[in-house]
Design an enzyme around this catalytic site. Structure first.
Site, PDB file in Angstrom:
ATOM      1  N   ASN A 197       0.204  -0.883   0.454  1.00 55.35           N
ATOM      2  CA  ASN A 197       0.040   0.462  -0.071  1.00 55.35           C
ATOM      3  C   ASN A 197       0.665   1.709  -0.297  1.00 55.35           C
ATOM      4  OD1 ASN A 197       0.323   0.788   2.606  1.00 55.35           O
ATOM      5  ND2 ASN A 197       0.132  -0.946   2.994  1.00 55.35           N
ATOM      6  N   ASP A 233      -3.313  -6.667   5.756  1.00 54.29           N
ATOM      7  CA  ASP A 233      -4.922  -7.775   6.887  1.00 54.29           C
ATOM      8  C   ASP A 233      -4.429  -8.876   6.939  1.00 54.29           C
ATOM      9  OD1 ASP A 233      -5.372  -5.545   9.030  1.00 54.29           O
ATOM     10  OD2 ASP A 233      -6.991  -4.701   6.745  1.00 54.29           O
ATOM     11  N   LYS A 237       9.343 -16.473 -11.147  1.00 60.05           N
ATOM     12  CA  LYS A 237       8.293 -15.382 -11.964  1.00 60.05           C
ATOM     13  C   LYS A 237       6.885 -16.056 -12.874  1.00 60.05           C
ATOM     14  CE  LYS A 237       8.571 -12.016 -14.595  1.00 60.05           C
ATOM     15  NZ  LYS A 237       9.619 -10.904 -15.868  1.00 60.05           N
ATOM     16  N   PHE A 297      -4.219   3.586  15.451  1.00 63.02           N
ATOM     17  CA  PHE A 297      -4.806   4.457  14.660  1.00 63.02           C
ATOM     18  C   PHE A 297      -5.530   3.864  13.542  1.00 63.02           C
ATOM     19  CE2 PHE A 297      -2.078   8.502  14.159  1.00 63.02           C
ATOM     20  CZ  PHE A 297      -1.568   7.850  14.711  1.00 63.02           C
ATOM     21  N   LYS A 344     -12.829  -0.475  17.910  1.00 65.08           N
ATOM     22  CA  LYS A 344     -11.812  -1.061  17.458  1.00 65.08           C
ATOM     23  C   LYS A 344     -10.664  -0.403  18.832  1.00 65.08           C
ATOM     24  CE  LYS A 344     -11.027  -0.600  12.963  1.00 65.08           C
ATOM     25  NZ  LYS A 344     -10.321   0.107  11.517  1.00 65.08           N
ATOM     26  N   LYS A 374      -9.703  -3.843  20.818  1.00 63.10           N
ATOM     27  CA  LYS A 374      -7.879  -4.593  21.236  1.00 63.10           C
ATOM     28  C   LYS A 374      -7.484  -3.375  21.758  1.00 63.10           C
ATOM     29  CE  LYS A 374      -7.674  -4.162  16.031  1.00 63.10           C
ATOM     30  NZ  LYS A 374      -6.985  -3.972  14.407  1.00 63.10           N
TER      31      LYS A 374
HETATM   32  O1  C5P Z   1      -8.279  -2.984  12.532  1.00 64.33           O
HETATM   33  P1  C5P Z   1      -7.271  -1.662  11.942  1.00 64.33           P
HETATM   34  O2  C5P Z   1      -6.577  -2.719  10.480  1.00 64.33           O
HETATM   35  O3  C5P Z   1      -8.323  -0.637  10.930  1.00 64.33           O
HETATM   36  O4  C5P Z   1      -6.848  -1.858  12.992  1.00 64.33           O
HETATM   37  C1  C5P Z   1      -5.315  -0.232  12.366  1.00 64.33           C
HETATM   38  C2  C5P Z   1      -4.449   0.179  13.027  1.00 64.33           C
HETATM   39  O5  C5P Z   1      -4.148  -1.344  13.325  1.00 64.33           O
HETATM   40  C3  C5P Z   1      -3.382   0.730  12.794  1.00 64.33           C
HETATM   41  O6  C5P Z   1      -2.988   0.801  14.412  1.00 64.33           O
HETATM   42  C4  C5P Z   1      -2.047  -0.548  12.659  1.00 64.33           C
HETATM   43  O7  C5P Z   1      -0.961  -0.308  12.668  1.00 64.33           O
HETATM   44  C5  C5P Z   1      -2.470  -1.762  13.239  1.00 64.33           C
HETATM   45  N1  C5P Z   1      -3.113  -3.056  12.701  1.00 64.33           N
HETATM   46  C6  C5P Z   1      -1.453  -4.121  12.543  1.00 64.33           C
HETATM   47  N2  C5P Z   1      -1.589  -5.003  12.676  1.00 64.33           N
HETATM   48  C7  C5P Z   1      -2.383  -5.464  11.473  1.00 64.33           C
HETATM   49  C8  C5P Z   1      -3.361  -4.411  11.133  1.00 64.33           C
HETATM   50  C9  C5P Z   1      -4.191  -3.545  11.780  1.00 64.33           C
HETATM   51  O8  C5P Z   1      -0.826  -3.996  14.172  1.00 64.33           O
HETATM   52  N3  C5P Z   1      -2.192  -6.611  11.258  1.00 64.33           N
END
Ligand code: C5P
Length: 398
Positions: free
Chosen positions: A208, A277, A287, A325, A339, A343
Site C-alpha cells: 500500500n 491484513d 516469476k 490508528f 476498535k 483491541k
Molecule cells: O483494524 P485496523 O486494521 O483498521 O486497525 C488499524 C490499526 O491496527 C493501526 O494502528 C495499525 O497499525 C494496526 N494493525 C496492526 N496489524 C494489522 C493490522 C493493523 O497492528 N495486521
C-alpha cells in the site's frame, strides 16, 4: 514554536552551513539571533545572516544590545534566548568555552548563558585528534554542553578523517530537543510505521502507499521529548537520528515478531503501520509467466496476517499504554470506538482518509481521538508533526 535560538558561528570553512541551520530553525518556527566571531566574519558576512532574518546579529564585543536600556550585548542572549547553538565551533572556540574565557563577544555570551548550550565542532582531523582538543571536548561534556560529534570523511583541506561539521539534521535535532519539554524522559516507546510488503512470486508483492510519515512524526516527537524510541519500520525512504533504534522489516509477520519481542520491555507503543491484513498465497519462488490463456485472468488467494495491535492489546500489562490508528472511509467515530474496545487500547486516533488533507502521502491529518475513559475530541486539519505532539500530550495528561 516561537522560541528563540542564539547561533554562535566561528571561523571555519563550514561557517556557510550555519545559514542552512538558520533557515531550518526558521522553518521550525524559531526566532534566530547570531554572534559571528571575528574570523567567522571573514568567511561569511554578517549582512548575509541579517538578510536571512537573524536578529540581532553580533560581531564585536562592543555591539549595542537590541534594547540598550534593559540589556548589555554580552548578556542579552542569556536573558532572551532559550538555547544557544555554536555551529561550527572551531578548535579555538572549544578551548575558550572549556576554560571559560571571555575575551570576545561569543565567549562572553556563552559564559553568561544559563540555558542549554550545544556545540558542533568543525576542524582539520589532526586538530580534532590533538590531545588538547580531546581534553577540551571532555571538559565541555563535564560542563554540561550538549555535544554533537563531527562526522568523518574528506575535509576542506584535502585530508580525510574526523572533523567535518555534523549533518545539519543532527544539529537541528539537538537544538529542537533542547527546546522541548523532557516529559517523556525515561519512557521506552515502540512505534510501527510504513507499509508491509507481502511477496506473491519472485518479483511481485502486495502492499500500500503508506510513506510512514505519521509514524516518523510520532517517533521524532517522542525522541525530542526525551523518550527512548524504537521504530519497527516497513519499507520506506525515511532516515532517523542515530539514537532512535530502527528495526527494518518487510512483511507483516516479521513486523509481528519484532513487536512481540519488544513489547514486554516498553512503556508505550504507537502502531501507525499500514499492515497488510491479508497476504497472497505465494505462487512460488520463481516469476509467474504470462501464458497464452492469461487473457482469461488469474485468481490469487489470500490468507490472513496477524493483527499486531490486537495481540499487543491482549499482552498489555498494567502501566503500559497502547495507541492505535484507524484509517477509515466511513463511520469514523463508530469504527474508532469499536476498535478501541476490541483491541484493548488506551487511545485511538482515527482519520477519514477519503477527505483531502488526511491520510496517505499528505503532510497533514484530520483526527478524531478517543480514549478508554470515553473522552472524544475532533481536531482540525493539522500538520502530522503537530498531531504527533498532541497525541503524546493526550496520553500523558489522560
Ligand atoms: O483494524 P485496523 O486494521 O483498521 O486497525 C488499524 C490499526 O491496527 C493501526 O494502528 C495499525 O497499525 C494496526 N494493525 C496492526 N496489524 C494489522 C493490522 C493493523 O497492528 N495486521
Amino acid at each position: 514554536m516561537g522560541k528563540r535560538v542564539h547561533l554562535g558561528v566561528t571561523g571555519s570553512i563550514a561557517a556557510y552551513k550555519a545559514l542552512d541551520l538558520l533557515r531550518l530553525l526558521q522553518e521550525a518556527d524559531c526566532r534566530v539571533s547570531a554572534t559571528l566571531t571575528e574570523s567567522c566574519a571573514r568567511f561569511v558576512a554578517p549582512l548575509t545572516f541579517e538578510a536571512l532574518g537573524a536578529a540581532p546579529v553580533y560581531t564585536s564585543m562592543f555591539d549595542e544590545a537590541p534594547d540598550a536600556d534593559t540589556a548589555f550585548g554580552h548578556l542579552e542572549p542569556g536573558q532572551e534566548a532559550d538555547v544557544m547553538a555554536i555551529a561550527p565551533a572551531s578548535a579555538n572556540t572549544l578551548a575558550r568555552l572549556a576554560y571559560g574565557l571571555a575575551d570576545d563577544m561569543l565567549s562572553c555570551q556563552a559564559l553568561a548563558f544559563p540555558g542549554p548550550k550545544i556545540v558542533a565542532p568543525a576542524m582539520n582531523p589532526r586538530m580534532w585528534e590533538a590531545p588538547a582538543t580531546r581534553r577540551n571536548w571532555d571538559m565541555l561534556g563535564e560542563l554540561g554542553y550538549i555535544r554533537v560529534l563531527p562526522g568523518t570523511g574528506f575535509v576542506a583541506c584535502g585530508d580525510t578523517g574526523t572533523g567535518r561539521l555534523a549533518p545539519m539534521e543532527e544539529i537541528l535535532t539537538a537544538v529542537l530537543k533542547a527546546l522541548s519539554p523532557q516529559d517523556l524522559a525515561g519512557r521506552k516507546v515502540l512505534i510501527t510505521l510504513g507499509p508491509t510488503r507481502e511477496s506473491w512470486d519472485a518479483v511481485r508483492f502486495w502492499s500500500n502507499p503508506s510513506s510512514g510519515t505519521m509514524g516518523a512524526c510520532m517517533a521524532m516527537a517522542a525522541h525530542l521529548r526525551g523518550a527512548e524510541v524504537t521504530v519497527v519500520a516497513g519499507p520506506t525512504n525515511l532516515t532517523f537520528p542515530g539514537d532512535i533504534s530502527v528495526v527494518s522489516v518487510t512483511t507483516a509477520r516479521q513486523m509481528f515478531e519484532a513487536c512481540a519481542d519488544l513489547w514486554p520491555g516498553m512503556d508505550a507503543a504507537c502502531l501507525t503501520a499500514a499492515v497488510a491484513d491479508y497476504r497472497p498465497v505465494p505462487f512460488g519462488d520463481t516469476k509467474f509467466k504470462k501464458t497464452s490463456s492469461a487473457g482469461a485472468g488469474i485468481t490469487v488467494e489470500f490468507e490472513p496476517n496477524p493483527d499486531i495491535l490486537k495481540s499487543l492489546g491482549q499482552a498489555k500489562k498494567d502501566g503500559q499504554k497502547l495507541i492505535g490508528f484507524a484509517a477509515e472511509t466511513d463511520n469514523v467515530k463508530e469504527e474508532a470506538a469499536r476498535k478501541l474496545a476490541a483491541k484493548n487500547l488506551d487511545l485511538i486516533a482515527a482519520n477519514d482518509i477519503s477527505r483531502p488533507g488526511s491520510g496517505f502521502g499528505v503532510p497533514t491529518n484530520q483526527m478524531t481521538v478517543l480514549d478508554e475513559s470515553g473522552r472524544m475530541e475532533t481536531w482540525p486539519q493539522l500538520p502530522k508533526t503537530e498531531v504527533a505532539w498532541r497525541l503524546w500530550d493526550h496520553l500523558l495528561l489522560g
